[in-house]
Design a protein around this motif. Structure first.
Motif, PDB file in Angstrom:
ATOM      1  N   PRO A   1      90.996   0.920 -30.824  1.00 33.06           N
ATOM      2  CA  PRO A   1      91.091  -0.133 -31.690  1.00 33.06           C
ATOM      3  C   PRO A   1      90.072   0.306 -32.956  1.00 33.06           C
ATOM      4  CG  PRO A   1      90.265  -0.982 -30.145  1.00 33.06           C
ATOM      5  CD  PRO A   1      90.461   0.196 -29.569  1.00 33.06           C
ATOM      6  N   LEU A   2      90.290   0.345 -34.241  1.00 35.42           N
ATOM      7  CA  LEU A   2      89.544   0.836 -35.288  1.00 35.42           C
ATOM      8  C   LEU A   2      89.107  -0.529 -36.496  1.00 35.42           C
ATOM      9  CD1 LEU A   2      90.705   4.295 -36.074  1.00 35.42           C
ATOM     10  CD2 LEU A   2      88.881   3.496 -34.688  1.00 35.42           C
ATOM     11  N   ALA A   3      90.294  -1.189 -36.631  1.00 33.39           N
ATOM     12  CA  ALA A   3      90.059  -2.364 -37.786  1.00 33.39           C
ATOM     13  C   ALA A   3      91.279  -3.293 -37.816  1.00 33.39           C
ATOM     14  CB  ALA A   3      90.034  -1.764 -38.984  1.00 33.39           C
TER      15      ALA A   3
ATOM     16  N   PHE B   1      96.113  -4.800 -35.629  1.00 34.30           N
ATOM     17  CA  PHE B   1      95.181  -3.940 -36.051  1.00 34.30           C
ATOM     18  C   PHE B   1      95.445  -2.591 -36.035  1.00 34.30           C
ATOM     19  CE2 PHE B   1      95.269  -3.988 -31.095  1.00 34.30           C
ATOM     20  CZ  PHE B   1      95.031  -2.923 -31.068  1.00 34.30           C
ATOM     21  N   PHE B   2      94.649  -1.796 -36.697  1.00 36.23           N
ATOM     22  CA  PHE B   2      94.690  -0.110 -36.668  1.00 36.23           C
ATOM     23  C   PHE B   2      93.860   0.401 -35.727  1.00 36.23           C
ATOM     24  CE2 PHE B   2      95.496  -1.730 -41.053  1.00 36.23           C
ATOM     25  CZ  PHE B   2      96.494  -1.077 -41.780  1.00 36.23           C
ATOM     26  N   SER B   3      94.825   1.410 -35.210  1.00 38.69           N
ATOM     27  CA  SER B   3      93.954   2.410 -34.076  1.00 38.69           C
ATOM     28  C   SER B   3      94.275   3.880 -34.175  1.00 38.69           C
ATOM     29  CB  SER B   3      94.578   1.733 -32.766  1.00 38.69           C
ATOM     30  OG  SER B   3      96.066   2.038 -32.660  1.00 38.69           O
ATOM     31  N   CYS B   4      93.645   4.463 -33.509  1.00 39.30           N
ATOM     32  CA  CYS B   4      93.596   5.826 -33.542  1.00 39.30           C
ATOM     33  C   CYS B   4      95.091   6.309 -32.965  1.00 39.30           C
ATOM     34  CB  CYS B   4      92.620   6.702 -32.868  1.00 39.30           C
ATOM     35  SG  CYS B   4      92.780   8.053 -32.624  1.00 39.30           S
ATOM     36  N   ARG B   5      95.914   7.094 -33.665  1.00 37.65           N
ATOM     37  CA  ARG B   5      96.986   7.503 -33.157  1.00 37.65           C
ATOM     38  C   ARG B   5      96.981   8.242 -31.848  1.00 37.65           C
ATOM     39  NH1 ARG B   5     100.562   9.411 -37.779  1.00 37.65           N
ATOM     40  NH2 ARG B   5     100.750   7.069 -38.006  1.00 37.65           N
ATOM     41  N   ASN B   6      95.929   9.006 -31.613  1.00 41.42           N
ATOM     42  CA  ASN B   6      95.748   9.975 -30.539  1.00 41.42           C
ATOM     43  C   ASN B   6      95.085   9.281 -29.288  1.00 41.42           C
ATOM     44  OD1 ASN B   6      96.589  12.079 -32.126  1.00 41.42           O
ATOM     45  ND2 ASN B   6      94.959  12.973 -32.393  1.00 41.42           N
TER      46      ASN B   6
ATOM     47  N   MET C   1     102.586  -1.565 -35.497  1.00 42.51           N
ATOM     48  CA  MET C   1     101.099  -2.187 -35.815  1.00 42.51           C
ATOM     49  C   MET C   1     100.772  -2.797 -34.278  1.00 42.51           C
ATOM     50  SD  MET C   1      98.856  -4.033 -38.443  1.00 42.51           S
ATOM     51  CE  MET C   1      98.733  -2.647 -39.478  1.00 42.51           C
ATOM     52  N   ALA C   2      99.646  -2.275 -33.637  1.00 43.29           N
ATOM     53  CA  ALA C   2      99.482  -2.937 -32.387  1.00 43.29           C
ATOM     54  C   ALA C   2      98.815  -4.444 -32.602  1.00 43.29           C
ATOM     55  CB  ALA C   2      98.320  -2.210 -31.476  1.00 43.29           C
ATOM     56  N   GLU C   3      98.748  -5.103 -31.695  1.00 45.32           N
ATOM     57  CA  GLU C   3      98.301  -6.556 -31.790  1.00 45.32           C
ATOM     58  C   GLU C   3      97.627  -6.644 -30.564  1.00 45.32           C
ATOM     59  OE1 GLU C   3     100.978  -9.792 -32.587  1.00 45.32           O
ATOM     60  OE2 GLU C   3     101.869  -8.712 -34.262  1.00 45.32           O
ATOM     61  N   PHE C   4      96.266  -7.510 -30.963  1.00 43.58           N
ATOM     62  CA  PHE C   4      95.583  -8.217 -29.753  1.00 43.58           C
ATOM     63  C   PHE C   4      95.283  -9.577 -29.861  1.00 43.58           C
ATOM     64  CE2 PHE C   4      91.306  -9.072 -27.961  1.00 43.58           C
ATOM     65  CZ  PHE C   4      91.535  -8.837 -26.644  1.00 43.58           C
ATOM     66  N   LEU C   5      95.701 -10.622 -29.039  1.00 42.91           N
ATOM     67  CA  LEU C   5      95.616 -11.833 -29.212  1.00 42.91           C
ATOM     68  C   LEU C   5      96.241 -12.216 -30.549  1.00 42.91           C
ATOM     69  CD1 LEU C   5      92.009 -12.555 -27.889  1.00 42.91           C
ATOM     70  CD2 LEU C   5      94.257 -13.002 -26.684  1.00 42.91           C
ATOM     71  N   GLY C   6      97.552 -11.845 -30.897  1.00 41.73           N
ATOM     72  CA  GLY C   6      98.052 -12.181 -32.033  1.00 41.73           C
ATOM     73  C   GLY C   6      97.373 -11.623 -33.475  1.00 41.73           C
TER      74      GLY C   6
ATOM     75  N   CYS D   1      92.841  13.340 -35.674  1.00 36.56           N
ATOM     76  CA  CYS D   1      93.037  11.710 -35.428  1.00 36.56           C
ATOM     77  C   CYS D   1      93.674  11.091 -36.488  1.00 36.56           C
ATOM     78  CB  CYS D   1      91.989  11.180 -34.924  1.00 36.56           C
ATOM     79  SG  CYS D   1      91.838   9.597 -34.291  1.00 36.56           S
ATOM     80  N   GLU D   2      94.536  10.322 -36.323  1.00 33.20           N
ATOM     81  CA  GLU D   2      95.416   9.706 -37.422  1.00 33.20           C
ATOM     82  C   GLU D   2      95.313   8.131 -37.260  1.00 33.20           C
ATOM     83  OE1 GLU D   2      99.089  11.515 -37.980  1.00 33.20           O
ATOM     84  OE2 GLU D   2      98.093  13.430 -38.634  1.00 33.20           O
ATOM     85  N   LEU D   3      95.507   7.178 -37.961  1.00 34.99           N
ATOM     86  CA  LEU D   3      95.654   5.727 -38.027  1.00 34.99           C
ATOM     87  C   LEU D   3      96.888   5.517 -37.690  1.00 34.99           C
ATOM     88  CD1 LEU D   3      93.567   4.294 -40.925  1.00 34.99           C
ATOM     89  CD2 LEU D   3      92.993   4.039 -38.500  1.00 34.99           C
ATOM     90  N   THR D   4      97.298   4.768 -36.694  1.00 34.21           N
ATOM     91  CA  THR D   4      98.425   4.010 -36.258  1.00 34.21           C
ATOM     92  C   THR D   4      98.546   2.926 -37.264  1.00 34.21           C
ATOM     93  OG1 THR D   4      98.475   4.666 -34.296  1.00 34.21           O
ATOM     94  CG2 THR D   4     100.063   2.947 -34.663  1.00 34.21           C
ATOM     95  N   THR D   5      99.673   2.973 -38.252  1.00 36.23           N
ATOM     96  CA  THR D   5      99.866   1.631 -39.181  1.00 36.23           C
ATOM     97  C   THR D   5     100.974   0.693 -38.833  1.00 36.23           C
ATOM     98  OG1 THR D   5     101.093   3.101 -40.650  1.00 36.23           O
ATOM     99  CG2 THR D   5      99.031   2.887 -41.073  1.00 36.23           C
TER     100      THR D   5
END
Length: 84
Positions: free
Chosen positions: A18-20, A9-14, A1-6, A80-84
């Protein structure tokens, strides 16, 4: 799972848009026609298609086609798939 400022978040795999935030994930125990589906309280960077009411096993839900706004990828699981 990606992080931004700690904040994870979920993002598009393609396209990696950032989505949520992880804290906005309500449930990921859903199945759609194309695979696993997620329910969030808030999402960003998406465009919604026409909503329609559908009776699912767990109740009646408003369902809409979703695309990543900037990339115009479909979130139907095929492109397009979510990255978890």
């Amino acid at each position: 799972m990606a992080e931004f400022l700690g904040n994870p978040f979920f993002s598009c795999r393609n396209c990696r848009n950032p989505l949520a935030l992880r804290e906005d994930l309500l449930n990921k125990n859903f199945r759609a026609k194309t695979g696993q589906a997620y329910m969030f309280t808030n999402v960003a960077n998406i465009a919604l298609g026409r909503k329609e009411d559908r009776q699912l096993i767990t109740g009646n839900f408003a369902i809409a086609a979703t695309t990543v706004a900037a990339a115009e990828w479909s979130l139907d699981g095929s492109t397009c798939e979510l990255t978890t």
